[in-house]
Design an enzyme around this catalytic site. Structure first.
Site, PDB file in Angstrom:
ATOM      1  N   GLN A 254     -24.975  12.428 -97.523  1.00  0.00           N
ATOM      2  CA  GLN A 254     -24.596  11.507 -98.590  1.00  0.00           C
ATOM      3  C   GLN A 254     -25.570  10.341 -98.718  1.00  0.00           C
ATOM      4  O   GLN A 254     -26.376  10.079 -97.832  1.00  0.00           O
ATOM      5  CB  GLN A 254     -23.181  10.978 -98.339  1.00  0.00           C
ATOM      6  CG  GLN A 254     -22.116  12.049 -98.449  1.00  0.00           C
ATOM      7  CD  GLN A 254     -20.724  11.471 -98.368  1.00  0.00           C
ATOM      8  OE1 GLN A 254     -20.045  11.624 -97.367  1.00  0.00           O
ATOM      9  NE2 GLN A 254     -20.272  10.814 -99.423  1.00  0.00           N
ATOM     10  N   HIS A 255     -25.460   9.665 -99.848  1.00  0.00           N
ATOM     11  CA  HIS A 255     -26.095   8.370-100.112  1.00  0.00           C
ATOM     12  C   HIS A 255     -27.577   8.429-100.431  1.00  0.00           C
ATOM     13  O   HIS A 255     -28.144   7.453-100.909  1.00  0.00           O
ATOM     14  CB  HIS A 255     -25.896   7.371 -98.959  1.00  0.00           C
ATOM     15  CG  HIS A 255     -24.524   7.256 -98.443  1.00  0.00           C
ATOM     16  ND1 HIS A 255     -23.444   7.039 -99.258  1.00  0.00           N
ATOM     17  CD2 HIS A 255     -24.040   7.340 -97.180  1.00  0.00           C
ATOM     18  CE1 HIS A 255     -22.348   6.979 -98.518  1.00  0.00           C
ATOM     19  NE2 HIS A 255     -22.683   7.175 -97.257  1.00  0.00           N
TER      20      HIS A 255
ATOM     21  N   ASP B 114     -21.361  15.826 -97.376  1.00  0.00           N
ATOM     22  CA  ASP B 114     -21.133  16.555 -96.127  1.00  0.00           C
ATOM     23  C   ASP B 114     -19.756  16.297 -95.530  1.00  0.00           C
ATOM     24  O   ASP B 114     -19.098  17.223 -95.030  1.00  0.00           O
ATOM     25  CB  ASP B 114     -22.235  16.252 -95.107  1.00  0.00           C
ATOM     26  CG  ASP B 114     -22.505  14.764 -94.921  1.00  0.00           C
ATOM     27  OD1 ASP B 114     -21.777  13.916 -95.486  1.00  0.00           O
ATOM     28  OD2 ASP B 114     -23.471  14.439 -94.205  1.00  0.00           O
TER      29      ASP B 114
END
Length: 470
Positions: A71-72, A227
């Site tokens: 992520q991110h 995830d």
């Protein structure tokens, strides 16, 4: 029997699993490595994905696939769909000052918590946008669209290369800092705030089992997710289950019907992959703390575990605060690790090994406490990730966490969750297919609150000094 594929494009590697859509039985799998670092050319992900697919026997007989990913990460695309600069990953802390500025500009942490359930930290995508806008304005000006790692991979797997084909899901979008998991809408005002009034195109947010494209080989492409949401989907986590993943990062999450609005920023108000909430706490330091201590002691992981179990609970007062790579929870990007309580008696490999495992678990237990403060019910913990392979971690976890701990058989839970989502997309039903859960071991132990009390007594002494640079 239709087959489905699930992808886990993580920080360190790419894994692909091929499973039977109806039963969930694993048919074959493959993997490939990713380059190290906190920024990476997304093309490297696609190369690794191709290698992992080949190692898994290809996709010619696969009816549907989905991608779960870290992520991110910030992927900036120009108007032609070309990558503007290497993607900034979740563990890159250069955007810490940008995060602080964003919090102040909106009126404080509570304003962010109320708006999107997420308070900007260095790891959050919005903070990376601000960093690019200020440090690399020429790249910011070239950016026509912004997406996340799973969005970019899903897009490249499809046949439509136009920016309008970019799609994401609410699970991954909820980690950006400009999407609300409560309203299921982007906050484009926050996007503009982060990117200095630039307005890049964003991926559309698909439904939990919506078809977002078609692979060149004919397979249906599901929406994919982040995830953590993928792992929760694989584990079929429900109310009362807290999932702790000890991987590159340490993640404490729980499926919930209530959205988190934590002004401290410790609990992020993320969404899951099914339409519910996934309040989550993330630490920067997890399995690599164990790796570092094996290097320090000159032993392998099995020996580290044996040493830890040979020392007494609480390590006779020796405490490790494992902020080896800075820390996100608490927000101390420049912190360093520390050891407290060194004496002649505690200066042994066994004491240090035990303090390492206890320190790692205490940090995760703090995360569980923060979820409880947001109204999450905790009846048991499901422990996954590479760190869960440690016997010492498994046996000490219930004593530190204070609840029973279930450890499923080792598996690729992010890839498995993506595969289950692919099967759901293929079926088009209201609920994902029911797949049997992996065999689990149950661990119980008497709580040891004195260990956490000692850890808490020294934890906040460790704010750290940024290491000097050459």
């Amino acid at each position: 029997m239709p087959l489905v594929a699930g992808v886990d494009s993580s920080t360190q590697s790419c894994k692909v699993v091929i499973r039977d859509a109806d039963s969930g039985v694993l048919v074959r799998s493959g993997r490939a490595t990713h380059p190290p670092g906190t920024e990476v050319d997304p093309a490297e992900w696609f190369v690794a994905l191709g290698e992992a697919i080949s190692a898994a026997g290809g996709l010619d007989d696969v009816a549907a696939l989905s991608v779960g990913a870290q992520q991110h990460g910030l992927v900036c695309l120009d108007s032609s769909g070309e990558v503007v600069r290497p993607a900034l990953l979740w563990n890159d802390t250069r955007s810490a000052d940008a995060a602080t500025a964003l919090v102040e500009e909106l009126g404080g942490a509570q304003a962010w918590a109320d708006a999107v359930g997420v308070v900007p930290l260095a790891a959050i995508t919005a903070s990376r946008l601000r960093w690019v806008a200020d440090a690399e304005p020429h790249n910011a000006d070239r950016t026509a669209a912004v997406c996340l790692p799973h969005d970019w991979l899903t897009w490249h797997l499809g046949t439509d290369a136009g920016l309008d084909a970019l799609a994401t899901d609410r699970g991954d979008a909820s980690g950006t800092g400009y999407f609300s998991a409560v309203t299921d809408e982007y906050r484009e005002d926050l996007l503009r705030l982060a990117f200095r009034d630039r307005r890049p195109q964003l991926p559309r947010v698909a439904g939990p089992y919506e078809r977002v494209g078609e692979h060149r080989g004919g397979a249906v492409i599901g929406p994919g997710t982040g995830d953590n949401a993928a792992a929760a989907l694989a584990l079929d986590a429900g109310e009362g289950d807290v999932v702790i993943s000890i991987g590159t990062s340490g993640v404490v999450s729980a499926v919930s019907s209530a959205a988190a609005r934590d002004a401290s920023g410790i609990v992020a108000g993320f969404a899951d992959a099914t339409g519910r909430q996934l309040p989550l706490v993330c630490t920067l330091n997890a399995a690599r703390v164990l790796d570092a201590t094996t290097t320090l002691l000159g032993v392998d992981h099995a020996a580290l575990s044996s040493l830890a179990l040979a020392a007494p609970p609480g390590s006779d007062g020796l405490v490790m605060v494992p902020y080896f790579e800075g820390e996100r929870t608490p927000n101390r990007p420049h912190a360093t690790g520390a050891v407290h309580g060194l004496t002649i008696a505690t200066s042994t490999p066994a004491h240090l090994a035990r303090a390492t495992v206890e320190g790692l678990l205490c940090g995760l237990a703090d995360g569980v406490d923060h979820l409880i403060a947001q109204g999450v019910q905790v009846r048991r913990v499901i422990l996954i990730g590479g760190g869960a392979r440690s016997e010492a971690v498994r046996r000490l976890a219930p004593a530190i966490l204070g609840v029973p701990v279930l450890v499923p058989s080792p598996g690729e839970y992010v890839a498995d969750g993506a595969a289950r989502q692919a099967a759901w997309t293929l079926a088009g039903t209201d609920r994902p297919p029911t797949w049997p859960q992996a065999d689990t071991q149950r661990y119980e132990a008497d709580p040891q609150p004195q260990v956490r009390e000692r850890y808490a007594a020294v934890r906040d002494l460790t704010d750290g000094v940024q290491p000097p640079t050459e």
